[in-house]
Design a protein around this motif. Structure first.
Motif, PDB file in Angstrom:
ATOM      1  N   ASP A 131      72.275  18.889  44.507  1.00  0.00           N
ATOM      2  CA  ASP A 131      71.995  17.758  45.398  1.00  0.00           C
ATOM      3  C   ASP A 131      70.769  17.968  46.267  1.00  0.00           C
ATOM      4  OD1 ASP A 131      74.160  16.356  44.446  1.00  0.00           O
ATOM      5  OD2 ASP A 131      75.550  17.132  45.956  1.00  0.00           O
ATOM      6  N   GLU A 132      69.960  18.970  45.972  1.00  0.00           N
ATOM      7  CA  GLU A 132      68.721  19.208  46.699  1.00  0.00           C
ATOM      8  C   GLU A 132      67.552  18.803  45.805  1.00  0.00           C
ATOM      9  OE1 GLU A 132      68.284  20.059  49.772  1.00  0.00           O
ATOM     10  OE2 GLU A 132      70.413  20.346  50.242  1.00  0.00           O
ATOM     11  N   ALA A 133      66.863  17.754  46.186  1.00  0.00           N
ATOM     12  CA  ALA A 133      65.788  17.241  45.336  1.00  0.00           C
ATOM     13  C   ALA A 133      64.627  18.209  45.210  1.00  0.00           C
ATOM     14  CB  ALA A 133      65.290  15.903  45.908  1.00  0.00           C
ATOM     15  N   GLU A 134      64.406  19.049  46.221  1.00  0.00           N
ATOM     16  CA  GLU A 134      63.261  19.959  46.212  1.00  0.00           C
ATOM     17  C   GLU A 134      63.477  21.155  45.280  1.00  0.00           C
ATOM     18  OE1 GLU A 134      60.432  19.562  47.711  1.00  0.00           O
ATOM     19  OE2 GLU A 134      60.827  17.862  49.039  1.00  0.00           O
ATOM     20  N   HIS A 135      64.749  21.488  45.011  1.00  0.00           N
ATOM     21  CA  HIS A 135      65.031  22.744  44.300  1.00  0.00           C
ATOM     22  C   HIS A 135      65.765  22.529  42.979  1.00  0.00           C
ATOM     23  CE1 HIS A 135      63.887  24.580  48.084  1.00  0.00           C
ATOM     24  NE2 HIS A 135      64.824  23.887  48.710  1.00  0.00           N
ATOM     25  N   CYS A 136      65.724  21.362  42.416  1.00  0.00           N
ATOM     26  CA  CYS A 136      66.458  21.110  41.161  1.00  0.00           C
ATOM     27  C   CYS A 136      65.583  21.320  39.930  1.00  0.00           C
ATOM     28  CB  CYS A 136      67.038  19.701  41.162  1.00  0.00           C
ATOM     29  SG  CYS A 136      65.785  18.414  41.140  1.00  0.00           S
ATOM     30  N   ASN A 137      64.300  21.705  40.099  1.00  0.00           N
ATOM     31  CA  ASN A 137      63.373  21.969  38.977  1.00  0.00           C
ATOM     32  C   ASN A 137      63.214  20.735  38.081  1.00  0.00           C
ATOM     33  OD1 ASN A 137      63.040  24.650  39.844  1.00  0.00           O
ATOM     34  ND2 ASN A 137      64.863  25.298  38.669  1.00  0.00           N
ATOM     35  N   ALA A 138      62.931  19.607  38.709  1.00  0.00           N
ATOM     36  CA  ALA A 138      62.792  18.372  37.928  1.00  0.00           C
ATOM     37  C   ALA A 138      61.580  18.392  37.014  1.00  0.00           C
ATOM     38  CB  ALA A 138      62.692  17.177  38.889  1.00  0.00           C
ATOM     39  N   GLN A 139      60.606  19.273  37.269  1.00  0.00           N
ATOM     40  CA  GLN A 139      59.401  19.321  36.423  1.00  0.00           C
ATOM     41  C   GLN A 139      59.702  19.903  35.045  1.00  0.00           C
ATOM     42  OE1 GLN A 139      59.967  21.227  38.993  1.00  0.00           O
ATOM     43  NE2 GLN A 139      59.625  23.371  38.409  1.00  0.00           N
ATOM     44  N   ASN A 140      60.864  20.532  34.881  1.00  0.00           N
ATOM     45  CA  ASN A 140      61.211  21.159  33.608  1.00  0.00           C
ATOM     46  C   ASN A 140      62.097  20.272  32.734  1.00  0.00           C
ATOM     47  OD1 ASN A 140      59.786  23.487  34.263  1.00  0.00           O
ATOM     48  ND2 ASN A 140      61.546  24.387  35.305  1.00  0.00           N
ATOM     49  N   THR A 141      62.135  18.967  33.010  1.00  0.00           N
ATOM     50  CA  THR A 141      62.940  18.050  32.198  1.00  0.00           C
ATOM     51  C   THR A 141      62.050  16.918  31.693  1.00  0.00           C
ATOM     52  OG1 THR A 141      64.934  16.691  32.194  1.00  0.00           O
ATOM     53  CG2 THR A 141      63.595  16.643  34.187  1.00  0.00           C
ATOM     54  N   ALA A 142      62.624  15.993  30.972  1.00  0.00           N
ATOM     55  CA  ALA A 142      61.891  14.841  30.427  1.00  0.00           C
ATOM     56  C   ALA A 142      62.726  13.579  30.641  1.00  0.00           C
ATOM     57  CB  ALA A 142      61.609  15.034  28.950  1.00  0.00           C
ATOM     58  N   LEU A 143      62.059  12.445  30.641  1.00  0.00           N
ATOM     59  CA  LEU A 143      62.748  11.163  30.850  1.00  0.00           C
ATOM     60  C   LEU A 143      63.231  10.635  29.496  1.00  0.00           C
ATOM     61  CD1 LEU A 143      60.328   9.480  33.426  1.00  0.00           C
ATOM     62  CD2 LEU A 143      62.462  10.690  33.892  1.00  0.00           C
ATOM     63  N   TRP A 144      64.212  11.362  28.879  1.00  0.00           N
ATOM     64  CA  TRP A 144      64.743  10.946  27.595  1.00  0.00           C
ATOM     65  C   TRP A 144      65.537   9.639  27.703  1.00  0.00           C
ATOM     66  CZ3 TRP A 144      69.938  10.459  27.854  1.00  0.00           C
ATOM     67  CH2 TRP A 144      70.609  11.208  28.834  1.00  0.00           C
ATOM     68  N   GLU A 145      65.923   9.246  28.944  1.00  0.00           N
ATOM     69  CA  GLU A 145      66.686   7.999  29.125  1.00  0.00           C
ATOM     70  C   GLU A 145      65.875   6.763  28.716  1.00  0.00           C
ATOM     71  OE1 GLU A 145      68.073  11.071  32.069  1.00  0.00           O
ATOM     72  OE2 GLU A 145      66.125  10.187  31.546  1.00  0.00           O
ATOM     73  N   LEU A 146      64.543   6.880  28.823  1.00  0.00           N
ATOM     74  CA  LEU A 146      63.714   5.726  28.459  1.00  0.00           C
ATOM     75  C   LEU A 146      63.828   5.411  26.970  1.00  0.00           C
ATOM     76  CD1 LEU A 146      60.498   6.513  30.547  1.00  0.00           C
ATOM     77  CD2 LEU A 146      62.379   4.959  31.129  1.00  0.00           C
ATOM     78  N   HIS A 147      63.985   6.465  26.136  1.00  0.00           N
ATOM     79  CA  HIS A 147      64.140   6.251  24.700  1.00  0.00           C
ATOM     80  C   HIS A 147      65.447   5.513  24.409  1.00  0.00           C
ATOM     81  CE1 HIS A 147      63.574   6.974  20.444  1.00  0.00           C
ATOM     82  NE2 HIS A 147      64.821   7.460  20.374  1.00  0.00           N
ATOM     83  N   THR A 148      66.492   5.849  25.149  1.00  0.00           N
ATOM     84  CA  THR A 148      67.781   5.163  24.965  1.00  0.00           C
ATOM     85  C   THR A 148      67.704   3.717  25.451  1.00  0.00           C
ATOM     86  OG1 THR A 148      68.877   7.297  25.330  1.00  0.00           O
ATOM     87  CG2 THR A 148      70.246   5.302  25.485  1.00  0.00           C
TER      88      THR A 148
END
Length: 758
Positions: A665-682
């Motif tokens: 639940d911490e936006a600064e420390h969840c490492n969001a840069q290491n994921t992709a927006l695969w939801e857009l494909h769905t």
């Protein structure tokens, strides 16, 4: 040389001026003397007429008077002298003398014994003959002239009160007869009798109302007659007639009431002689104000009788029927509240209806709350809104904050866009509008002063002709109204944090947060943070707290050195609790918060925080309704434009070390840069066409031009507008679903015999 006299000779102008004043004084004195003489003459003539009138009444007049001619008198004297003196015997003379004494009709001696029984009647007749035919002029009143009746004691005059008592006796006797006959009727006859009576009453009400509306100046007495029908005593039709009279009088007053407030006349104005038309208008205004006041009192008394469960002595209306009468009274008051805010007694209507907003009966409460919402929305100046807010504040305080939340939610309809801030007081101070006489003489020539005076006069006349409320007055009223609203909210936050009013208070703070003064910011932020951390709030209440904080910080509070990191974390946590059920309506608050937190404050937001919100919002768009998905994807588009480096989420390559922690639940420390927006494909396979367009647009980096760009219709609309436009609240699909194309089956041409042959 002759010495000059110390006394200065008067100039020719002064002589002319003094002589003119003397002539005016002489003319005034002459007019006053003439008026005094005319008054004295009128008084003397009046006294003379009264004296002559009294004398004519006191002098007894004979019934018949004959005046003989001189020739007839001479002939009669000659005839009497020629008669012999011994024509009658002594016996005959005595008999004639006795008959003459008894025959009072010849001698006109009313003391005779023949007509002694009719003496009193003759006196009465003579008294009526002495009365002058022209009666003295009295005030015009509805007087019923009645004939007297005779009693043992004599003639008794009949007064209107006596006549009314006799009529009352007759009506009561008729009513007793009707009631006895009504009891003997069958149910069908009773219903028919009721319908006939009700039709007669309807026709009477319609006739009176039409007469009043067609000529209000001369038919104001009919209003009193209509008000009298509100006291209908017939139990068969009493409730229906009273309801019809209430509604009819409401429409009549809406039609004939003037578009201005009527003030009472001063003593000097009453004594001043005016034209006949002006006097008629004054009488009309006085009568309509009094009748309107009595009508409002009748409506208020009906509501009080229902509340106190009183039963009138007439017993024409049962206690159960008073509820229906009270509902009609409330509806009439609400109608008058909205249509006649300019007329007299508007504040009295507000005082009557505000307590009914908290009524246990939901129908009455909703009726009053809706009326005040419309009043707030239509009030452009702010006077009626200020009066209502004052009464609501007193009601909440007197009931110790135990009121319905709908009472506070009505305040959200207030149209307050601009108020006076503390820092703007010096700027809004009244400036000098016109030059003083000293400055004019010093800086302007005589001709310029003359033109300046004419210009100021013209400006003043133009302002009066516009008849529009000044902006300063409007801002002042709005400022006072908002101060009372914040006083209500802060009292509840301080003394009743566990009250049912807290959600409405937080919603109101979020709505008016941009108008709060800077001096309240620190205390308010601390209170809101404590409320969120307590864990007692629902998702919607927490979202309202976050919206309030960021509305303050994106407005006047941008100069404050405050880091709202905790509020970012709270919103990031709440996002995963929303879904397509009831919380779907909370998405609109989320969109407002995102606009204030990410778009407006993009310089204070880190890239890590923006990417974390972008990823979690994309995940949320998978399990909400189509309108919420469209709004969230539009907010993601605005975020990608504000933070262009977020396009790394469209690539599969990992940036840096670590893994994406979706549950953190911490936006600064969840490492969001290491994921992709695969939801857009769905989402590109979503059933809603607009969702598919936004998903394809974002998966290509949200370009502004080219084949992947959105249409201008979608680009120009904000996320909030898109959320409302594509709402499925009314069970309608936007855009509408196309009907499926008809397809022929392959084996439809085969006959049953062919199938059996196989």
């Amino acid at each position: 040389r002759k010495l000059r006299s110390k006394k200065r000779r008067p100039t020719f102008r002064r002589l002319l001026k003094t002589s003119g004043m003397k002539l005016e004084n002489k003319l005034k004195n002459r007019q006053l003397k003439q008026e005094n003489v005319a008054k004295k003459q009128r008084k003397e003539q009046k006294r003379l007429r009264q004296a002559m009138k009294g004398a004519t009444l006191q002098i007894p007049r004979p019934l018949e008077t004959y005046r003989k001619r001189p020739e007839e008198e001479e002939e009669e004297e000659e005839f009497l002298e020629s008669l012999p003196t011994d024509m009658l015997d002594e016996e005959d003379l005595q008999q004639m003398t006795a008959m003459a004494r008894k025959a009072s009709f010849i001698t006109r001696d009313l003391s005779g014994s023949v007509h002694s029984g009719k003496k009193r009647g003759a006196d009465v007749v003579r008294g009526y003959e002495k009365v002058p035919r022209k009666m003295a002029r009295m005030e015009e009143k509805e007087v019923i002239h009645l004939l007297p009746f005779k009693d043992k004691s004599g003639v008794i005059p009949r007064s209107p009160t006596g006549f009314q008592s006799v009529c009352a006796c007759r009506v009561s006797s008729c009513a007793e007869g009707a009631s006895s006959s009504y009891v003997e009727m069958t149910p069908e006859e009773r219903e028919q009798f009721r319908v006939n009576t009700l039709n007669m009453k309807k026709q009477r009400i319609a006739t009176l109302a039409s007469a009043i509306i067609s000529d209000p100046l001369n038919n104001m007495k009919r209003v009193k007659e209509m008000r009298g029908m509100m006291m209908e005593a017939d139990p068969c039709v009493a409730v229906s007639v009273r309801k019809m009279v209430m509604v009819s009088l409401t429409e009549v007053f809406k039609d004939i009431a003037p578009t201005y407030r009527i003030r009472p006349l001063t003593a000097a104005e009453k004594n001043t002689k005016v034209k006949k038309e002006t006097q008629q208008l004054r009488e009309f205004e006085e009568s309509i104000v009094s009748q309107y006041k009595f009508f409002l009192e009748d409506l208020e008394q009906t509501i009080k009788d229902w509340k106190q469960k009183k039963r009138k002595r007439s017993q024409a209306v049962s206690v159960q029927s008073y509820r229906g009468l009270a509902e009609v009274s409330v509806r009439c008051l609400c109608e008058l509240l909205l249509t006649m805010p300019h007329f007299n007694f508007h504040n009295n209507i507000i005082v009557t209806l505000v307590p009914l907003m908290n009524d246990p009966l939901k129908k009455v409460s909703d009726m009053c709350c809706d009326a005040f919402r419309k009043l707030f929305h239509d009030d452009r100046v702010g006077g009626a809104s200020l009066a209502t807010v004052r009464v609501i504040s007193g009601l909440i305080k007197s009931l110790n904050y135990s009121v319905r939340p709908e009472v506070l939610r009505t305040l959200l309809s207030l149209r307050i866009k601009e108020v006076e801030m503390r820092k703007d007081l010096e700027a809004t101070a009244p400036k000098k509008k016109f030059m003083t006489n000293k400055e004019k003489k010093k800086n302007l020539s005589r001709m310029q002063r003359k033109w300046k005076k004419a210009e100021e006069k013209l400006e003043k006349e133009l302002l009066e002709a516009e008849a529009s409320e000044s902006k300063d007055k409007k801002i002042k009223l709005h400022t006072e109204t908002l101060n009372i609203i914040f006083l209500i909210y802060f009292r509840i936050l301080k003394k009743a944090q566990k009250s049912v009013l807290l959600p409405a208070v937080l919603e109101g703070l979020a709505n008016f947060a941009h108008l709060i003064n800077l001096e309240f910011f620190d205390d308010l932020l601390n209170v809101l943070q404590n409320l969120i951390q307590s864990g007692d709030l629902t998702n919607r209440e927490s979202l309202h707290c976050i919206q309030t904080v960021f509305t303050i910080l994106s407005g006047q509070g941008d100069a404050l050195n405050i880091d709202p990191l905790n509020f970012y974390s709270q919103l990031y946590t709440i996002l995963m609790r929303l879904h397509a059920g009831a919380p779907n309506e909370d998405i609109i608050i989320v969109l407002r918060c995102l606009d204030a937190m990410l778009t407006r404050r993009r310089k204070q937001v880190t890239l890590q925080r923006a990417m974390a919100f972008l990823k979690r919002l994309s995940t949320l768009s998978l399990h909400v309704l189509p309108n919420a998905s469209v709004g969230i994807l539009a907010a993601n588009r605005a975020t990608m434009h504000s933070f262009p480096k977020c396009d790394i989420l469209l690539d599969n390559e990992i940036q840096g070390s670590g893994f994406y922690l979706a549950e953190l639940d911490e936006a600064e420390h969840c490492n969001a840069q290491n994921t992709a927006l695969w939801e857009l494909h769905t989402l590109q396979r979503h059933f809603h066409p607009v969702v598919r367009q936004f998903a394809a647009h974002l998966s290509r980096g949200a370009p502004s031009e080219g084949s992947a760009a959105l249409s201008m219709e979608l680009c120009r609309r904000s996320p909030l507008e898109l959320f409302e436009d594509y709402s499925v609240k009314d069970m309608t699909f936007n855009p509408p679903v196309a009907s499926p194309a008809s397809k022929k089956k392959v084996g439809s041409s085969c006959s049953p015999s062919c199938i059996l042959s196989f």
